[in-house]
Design a protein around this motif. Structure first.
Motif, PDB file in Angstrom:
ATOM      1  N   TYR A  36       0.819  -1.214   0.000  1.00  0.00           N
ATOM      2  CA  TYR A  36       0.000   0.000   0.000  1.00  0.00           C
ATOM      3  C   TYR A  36       0.852   1.263   0.000  1.00  0.00           C
ATOM      4  N   SER A  39       2.101   1.887  -3.439  1.00  0.00           N
ATOM      5  CA  SER A  39       0.998   2.364  -4.280  1.00  0.00           C
ATOM      6  C   SER A  39       0.730   3.844  -4.025  1.00  0.00           C
ATOM      7  N   LEU A  40       0.731   4.245  -2.759  1.00  0.00           N
ATOM      8  CA  LEU A  40       0.522   5.657  -2.434  1.00  0.00           C
ATOM      9  C   LEU A  40       1.646   6.522  -2.997  1.00  0.00           C
ATOM     10  N   GLU A  43       1.293   7.052  -6.749  1.00  0.00           N
ATOM     11  CA  GLU A  43       0.047   7.643  -7.205  1.00  0.00           C
ATOM     12  C   GLU A  43       0.339   8.907  -8.015  1.00  0.00           C
ATOM     13  N   LEU A  60      -1.360   3.542   8.276  1.00  0.00           N
ATOM     14  CA  LEU A  60      -1.299   3.698   6.824  1.00  0.00           C
ATOM     15  C   LEU A  60      -2.706   3.628   6.229  1.00  0.00           C
ATOM     16  N   TYR A  61      -3.543   2.727   6.735  1.00  0.00           N
ATOM     17  CA  TYR A  61      -4.934   2.660   6.287  1.00  0.00           C
ATOM     18  C   TYR A  61      -5.638   3.989   6.536  1.00  0.00           C
ATOM     19  N   THR A  63      -4.282   6.957   6.686  1.00  0.00           N
ATOM     20  CA  THR A  63      -3.767   7.900   5.692  1.00  0.00           C
ATOM     21  C   THR A  63      -4.425   7.661   4.337  1.00  0.00           C
ATOM     22  N   PHE A  64      -4.523   6.400   3.957  1.00  0.00           N
ATOM     23  CA  PHE A  64      -5.137   6.024   2.687  1.00  0.00           C
ATOM     24  C   PHE A  64      -6.582   6.518   2.625  1.00  0.00           C
ATOM     25  N   ARG A  67      -6.840  10.307   2.260  1.00  0.00           N
ATOM     26  CA  ARG A  67      -6.462  10.792   0.929  1.00  0.00           C
ATOM     27  C   ARG A  67      -7.495  10.434  -0.134  1.00  0.00           C
ATOM     28  N   ARG A  68      -8.089   9.254  -0.024  1.00  0.00           N
ATOM     29  CA  ARG A  68      -8.975   8.769  -1.070  1.00  0.00           C
ATOM     30  C   ARG A  68     -10.458   9.006  -0.821  1.00  0.00           C
TER      31      ARG A  68
END
Length: 103
Positions: A36, A39-40, A43, A60-61, A63-64, A67-68
């Protein structure tokens, strides 16, 4: 873990060796974190530095999701896809924790 990170980053970023070491430390042995995080970092159109990534998969989840998803909480996608999925995950986690602790 380091070899995996280095191989995934080698063709996309400068300084892949050092970046791989940074991610290896933050991943704490978790390959999913590495996947992940890479991938970030890859991006398009969204500059992100490895040093700004949190350590640990749970952070991290977070943060993901920020952002998304979090920027668009009124969207149809949030209401119909993301929120229901997170609700199921949350309930499943709660039941697992209760079962583990005999609650």
């Amino acid at each position: 873990m380091h070899a995996y990170c280095r191989a995934r980053l080698a063709s996309t970023v400068e300084g892949a060796e050092q970046l791989a070491w940074t991610l290896t430390g933050k991943a704490r042995g978790n390959y999913l974190y590495s996947r992940y995080a890479i991938s970030l970092l890859n991006e398009p159109g969204v500059p992100l530095e490895a040093s700004s990534l949190p350590a640990g998969l749970d952070r991290l989840y977070e943060t993901f999701l920020q952002r998304r998803v979090a920027h668009d909480l009124r969207s149809r996608r949030w209401r119909e896809e993301v929120r229901p999925a997170l609700a199921v995950i949350s309930v499943a986690h709660t039941h697992r924790v209760r079962a583990r602790h005999g609650l």
